[in-house]
Scaffold this active site. Sequence first.
Site, mmCIF file in Angstrom:
data_model
loop_
_atom_site.group_PDB
_atom_site.id
_atom_site.type_symbol
_atom_site.label_atom_id
_atom_site.label_comp_id
_atom_site.label_asym_id
_atom_site.label_seq_id
_atom_site.Cartn_x
_atom_site.Cartn_y
_atom_site.Cartn_z
ATOM 1 N N GLY A 151 42.370 -17.594 -53.283
ATOM 2 C CA GLY A 151 43.174 -16.524 -53.887
ATOM 3 C C GLY A 151 44.575 -17.055 -54.158
ATOM 4 O O GLY A 151 44.793 -18.270 -54.189
ATOM 5 N N ARG A 173 54.149 3.719 -48.875
ATOM 6 C CA ARG A 173 52.728 4.051 -48.884
ATOM 7 C C ARG A 173 52.268 4.838 -47.669
ATOM 8 O O ARG A 173 51.461 5.752 -47.789
ATOM 9 C CB ARG A 173 51.927 2.752 -48.969
ATOM 10 C CG ARG A 173 52.100 2.120 -50.309
ATOM 11 C CD ARG A 173 51.280 0.880 -50.463
ATOM 12 N NE ARG A 173 51.413 0.433 -51.843
ATOM 13 C CZ ARG A 173 50.921 -0.695 -52.312
ATOM 14 N NH1 ARG A 173 50.261 -1.504 -51.524
ATOM 15 N NH2 ARG A 173 51.081 -1.012 -53.573
#
Lengths: 283, 654
Positions: free
Chosen positions: B12, B298
């Site tokens: 990644g 969040r």
Amino acid sequence: MIKDAYGHSVKSFQVRVQRQDAPGAAPYWQTFNVEYEPDMNVISVLQKIATMSRTSTGKETTPVAWDCGCLEEVCGSCTMVINGRVRQSCSALVDRLLEDNPREITLQPMSKFPVVRDLVVDRSRMFRNLQRVKAWVPVDGYADMGAGPRQSRGEQETAYPLSECMTCGCCLEACPQFLKVELERKPNESDAEYKQRCGEAYDTEFLGPQAISQAVLFNAHPTGKMMAGDRLDALAGPGGIQVCGNAQNCVAVCPKHIPLTTSIGRAGRAVTIHKIKQIFGGS
Amino acid sequence: MSKRKVVVVGGGLAGLACTMKLCELGIPVDLISLVPVKRSHSVCAQGGINSCNDQTRQLGDSEWLHLDDTVYGGDFLQHQPPVKEMAYWAPKVIELMDRLGVPFNRTEEGYIDRRRFGGTLYKRTAFAGATTGQQLLYALDEQVRRWESAGLVNKYEYWDFLGPVLDGNGACRGAVAQNLATMEIRSFAGDAVVIATGGPGLIYGRSTMSMMCTGSAASRCFQAGAKYGNPEFIQVHPTAIPGADKLRLMSESARGEGGRVWVPRTPQDTRPPKSIPDAERYYFLEERYPKYGNLVPRDIATREIFDICVNEGLSVEKDRLCVYLDLTHISKAELDRKLGGILDIYEKFQGVDPRTNPMKIFPAVHYSMGGLWADYEANGDGGLQAGSPRYQQTSVENLYAIGECDYHYHGANRLGANSLLSCIFSGLFLGPCLQNKLNSQKGTAAEQTALLADAAREHQERHNSLLQRTGGSENPYLIHRELGDVMTKAATVVRRNDQLKAAYEKVSELHDRARSCGLSDTGQWTNQNVMFTKALLDMFPLAKAIVKGALQRDECRGAHYKPDFSMPSLSATDPAGQRAEAEQWCDRFEENNRKWLKSTVCSYDGNHPQITYEDVDTSSVPPRPRLYGLVGADMIEKVWKERLAKSSAQPARV
């Protein structure tokens, strides 16, 4: 709820899967019975099949092997042929598929790539082709050298769709000129030797719309275009752009709606100019 | 070219950034990945990547404020030197990615455009359409392909990392991995091994993570002796699209571009959303948090959405919990330009056009702030010592961890658009550190032929014995579903000790049952059944660490919310009474920090995680209360500032 031709609610449906145990082995079909639930896609169908590991006649079997990753249609993993059409299985919604045929869904591996097992195919050729066209920006290095070249909104808006290509292979499956290349592994051949032999075999075969479009993307980039000649040489070489038969299937099946035929057109013109320049002693 | 070699596990953003930097330094890399690296989970990141920039600077922003927002958003649980270094590198990271060809959205004049994300008041976030993660990953993938062509990188894609190879001194000398197609198991010599394998979302069954995010690689290091930090800090993203196979992310950028979250004031109002007049809509985030509005961090957005649906009974639907996320007041052209990709996802998977209909969304497990414990070396300036071989090294010598699978940068809660930054930054910064590490070593890992062969043989035996277990009574896929249900219920948005205790027992029971899983496929070719069963077995040590860490931590911090230990709002209305309450509040806050401003550090004893605690380096920004939306916040802030001023006037007091 989905209804069949007689107006009855669908409680379960059949999934016919074309299976293959190993490379080169004979393919065979198996049918599974899957209970209907709302909001299913082909991935959740394959998950259910793996959990059951039993065909519709009750025979025990191995789970169907398949490739998947993000399940959001951005990773490109889960391409397969569903009801005869190549697409991503994560975005293949069961309700839509049953609208076409309430009784059955068929799943097959892509036909243009060697089957590894069941629905898993080997698409390493696509990545090899990205090496062939040098699909990268040739920066000097990764030290801090300030910002990149300034680009207009228009340039970004042209580049971005091409850059969304997720190497899924739909365009290649649909292309009549892109043909399967499958080499059998020799006894005692190492991974590296086999990879090398495959790579060499791929290098003279048709690149296909995916790699051509990436060459166009990098040839349009202010730094990328500094090696445009190398990419055009690759596009003009064996298996290059001249193989394209202009069937235009690629653009029709691309799940990301990438303007592949526009890319091919641009690449074709650039190759022609490049060739003429070479004839007259230019770069 | 260096004689020594690095094994990078995971392709990644973090793994590729590290690989590309190592190649530039002339160090060859074996890159092992479960999937072709271009398909890594980083592609799913939608919204963007943060840095202070010339536009925000003029409004008073700075790298220091990026650091401040990050540690404040993370409730001060992260060690600050790595965060500070990251914030100061951020503008350079974005410039590098720009040079590598990432098609960032542009302003009319051709500069990189920015948007605002949660937990900050500045427009720091650079973005490429709605697929920023994909675009950043592709740019790094392309550079690594360039090095692959040059012969410095060997990719081993469709290989599963089975564990580190440890020598007699407990130092890592390589990795064992298994080919998912041929099932071959072999060792890879590595003078350093870098784990960059992402988060463990599949422990929760369904999450926003990709199907390879099992956490098994990190768990295999944990079981081999590497420590694991802050497992209980799992971010639940406020806005996801519920689905049968996966909970698909709806990026925070939808709110960043002006999306408004609301529910009808009448419970389960049956009218179509567009016909409900404004006065009858409850924009609960805007009402409860006037300063940040829809862009609260969040953890807070998640809890409020949960609260509105579960406690207030205002869910849009009766049978399914969800709220509206509304973009319909923004022009279609603007939405297509800035959010096209994510809106297509909603339309594709839900069959409804979010440009004309409000979306229905609900929170979902999204990110692990915790991960493998990793070291760092601070410099005298509050940042990191460049080139330090300690940087990101786990508790196992020569074994490193970067990206989502390490525990740095995000503390108790991650800010949106900071994860792409932390992944790329740590990969780049680690390159020269590894070079120094390799240069300091005597001998090479490749010389350890007997050790490497033994390690491969051990894993082969384990694999063979697993394949022979045909008669097992348990189905791995069903056990996985049960594990996901237990974890989602007990260890997500709201946590209670009785539930966590029960969950730990249940997870332990499932772990025992998983050990007697039967295989429906015992073949030696592309056997996904056995690979899944292995990954499932390795989910339990991390699941236990998450639950135990949560159970023991009796406080509220960031994503870890235990209502039994929450800090109350002030109730007094007169200034003197408020003042007194605020003093008490601050006393309690200080007391709690003395006890709990500590990283959880787990080690694994073969069956259970054992927990110790570690002090947090808060040398740059002193901790202060996170007061989003609390009644009496102004008074508490005032009292806290006075205390802070007093304590900094008396440096002797610690």
